[in-house]
Enzyme design. Structure first.
Site, PDB file in Angstrom:
ATOM      1  N   HIS A 169       0.844  -1.189   0.000  1.00 50.50           N
ATOM      2  CA  HIS A 169       0.000   0.000   0.000  1.00 50.50           C
ATOM      3  C   HIS A 169       0.883   1.243   0.000  1.00 50.50           C
ATOM      4  O   HIS A 169       2.092   1.164   0.203  1.00 50.50           O
ATOM      5  CB  HIS A 169      -0.906   0.031   1.240  1.00 50.50           C
TER       6      HIS A 169
ATOM      7  N   ASP B 183       0.712   5.257   1.870  1.00 49.01           N
ATOM      8  CA  ASP B 183      -0.013   5.976   2.922  1.00 49.01           C
ATOM      9  C   ASP B 183      -0.748   7.156   2.289  1.00 49.01           C
ATOM     10  O   ASP B 183      -0.136   7.967   1.598  1.00 49.01           O
ATOM     11  CB  ASP B 183       0.951   6.476   3.996  1.00 49.01           C
TER      12      ASP B 183
ATOM     13  N   HIS C 277       4.791   0.139   0.105  1.00 54.09           N
ATOM     14  CA  HIS C 277       5.506  -0.593   1.142  1.00 54.09           C
ATOM     15  C   HIS C 277       4.582  -1.625   1.765  1.00 54.09           C
ATOM     16  O   HIS C 277       3.371  -1.629   1.524  1.00 54.09           O
ATOM     17  CB  HIS C 277       6.071   0.365   2.205  1.00 54.09           C
TER      18      HIS C 277
ATOM     19  N   ARG D  70       7.236  -7.941  16.223  1.00 58.44           N
ATOM     20  CA  ARG D  70       7.579  -6.593  15.780  1.00 58.44           C
ATOM     21  C   ARG D  70       6.435  -5.673  16.160  1.00 58.44           C
ATOM     22  O   ARG D  70       5.270  -6.012  15.986  1.00 58.44           O
ATOM     23  CB  ARG D  70       7.793  -6.556  14.266  1.00 58.44           C
TER      24      ARG D  70
END
Length: 332
Positions: A206, A208, A263, A275
């Site tokens: 996607h 942002d 990303h 994470r």
């Protein structure tokens, strides 16, 4: 579940590092260059107290370590802010190996929906710190590109009606106790071939949609960016830095000079470490008109995008699935 394709090319990358404590003209040049060439860069000496960052991470990890039932009880589905969610990404069927907390980060909200109050104060302090970093970077971007009004970008996220959000993403190890995390997987759910894959997509490809993202993650890798079709570049995590990336709106407001890069986040099957990332998405008020400053539009570089409001773009964003290029719908 989405397993990363074995035909994808993977090539590690080191993002540009910008020292915000360096001489201002040097910082401006490096920020502009990184935004044009990578759309992503790391910043150090950013001024956010380490104690503020540590408390935010500790509060997030403590929350995600709770049993699933307790997490749902603490925050529930929300409206959608102040919300806990797991697996479902957006409203269009996208699924990932992720759980999250999502908060409205405007001054108007003041995190009233966050309970308990000590969590509220931690989130507010963190929001204030990273918003200041975002504004400083946006002002240096404007100056570095020769825009007379250096606040042309930053005032949009300083506005009390800003539509900015703060999101904590937790990518747990794939095999967990089913009572602790909804990302639990049973061996019977996967074929042997799938289990042999090195990684699986936890948050799909996607860009942002907002103006600028300030991201902080722990020392567990997982972020990948794509600067070229078919090639994914794993980014080495640096807990001492913030990662900064250009959003769709900033690409429009720089008339395509800066690039909003695709990303994703992946998890590895052989990892037993989680994470966690904390992302501040700086966004304008809903009625803000998104156009490039006049200096960015010239006869040699005419306007690449149609004018629109953030509300219009946000509506399109929520109507599409991950990976679909929203910004292309607004090109001239």
């Amino acid at each position: 579940m989405v397993v990363a394709s074995p035909t994808e090319r993977i090539e590690p990358i080191e993002l540009p590092v910008v020292d915000l404590a360096a001489e201002r003209s040097t910082v401006m040049k490096r920020v502009v260059k990184a935004s044009e060439e990578y759309g992503f860069f790391n910043v150090i000496n950013h001024g956010v107290p380490q104690d503020t960052i540590a408390k935010m991470e500790e509060a997030g990890l403590d929350f995600f370590a709770k049993p699933l039932a307790q997490k749902k009880l603490d925050f529930g589905p929300g409206n959608p802010f102040g919300a806990y969610g797991c697996k479902n990404i957006g409203f269009n069927g996208d699924i990932g190996e992720v759980e999250y907390l999502l908060f409205n980060a405007s001054d108007n909200d003041q995190f009233k929906n966050i309970v308990p109050s000590n969590f509220r104060s931690i989130v507010r302090a963190y929001r204030d710190g990273v918003r200041e970093v975002a504004c400083e970077i946006l002002e240096m971007m404007a100056e570095g590109m020769g825009v007379h009004d250096k606040w042309v970008f930053s005032r949009l996220i300083r506005d009390c009606d800003s539509d900015s959000v703060l999101r904590l993403n937790h990518y747990p190890p794939i095999m967990l106790n089913r009572d602790q995390c909804c990302c639990y997987k049973d061996d019977n759910d996967h074929t042997q071939q799938q289990q042999q894959q090195q990684q699986e997509v936890a948050f799909g490809e996607h860009t942002d949609p907002q103006i600028l993202t300030i991201l902080r993650s722990n020392d567990v890798g997982g972020l990948q960016i794509s600067l070229e079709d078919g090639l994914w570049n794993p980014v080495t995590p640096d807990p001492s830095a913030f990662s900064v990336n250009v959003g769709d709106l900033l690409q429009v407001m720089t008339n395509g000079r800066f690039v909003s890069v695709r990303h994703r986040a992946v998890t590895k099957w052989n990892s037993n470490r989680c994470r966690m990332s904390v992302a501040y998405f700086g966004a304008p008020p809903l009625d803000a008109s998104i156009v490039a400053p006049p200096v960015m539009v010239t006869p040699q570089r005419p306007s690449l995008f149609k004018p629109f409001t953030w509300a219009e773009y946000k509506k399109v964003t929520y109507s599409l699935r991950l990976g679909e290029r929203r910004i292309d719908l607004f090109t001239n």
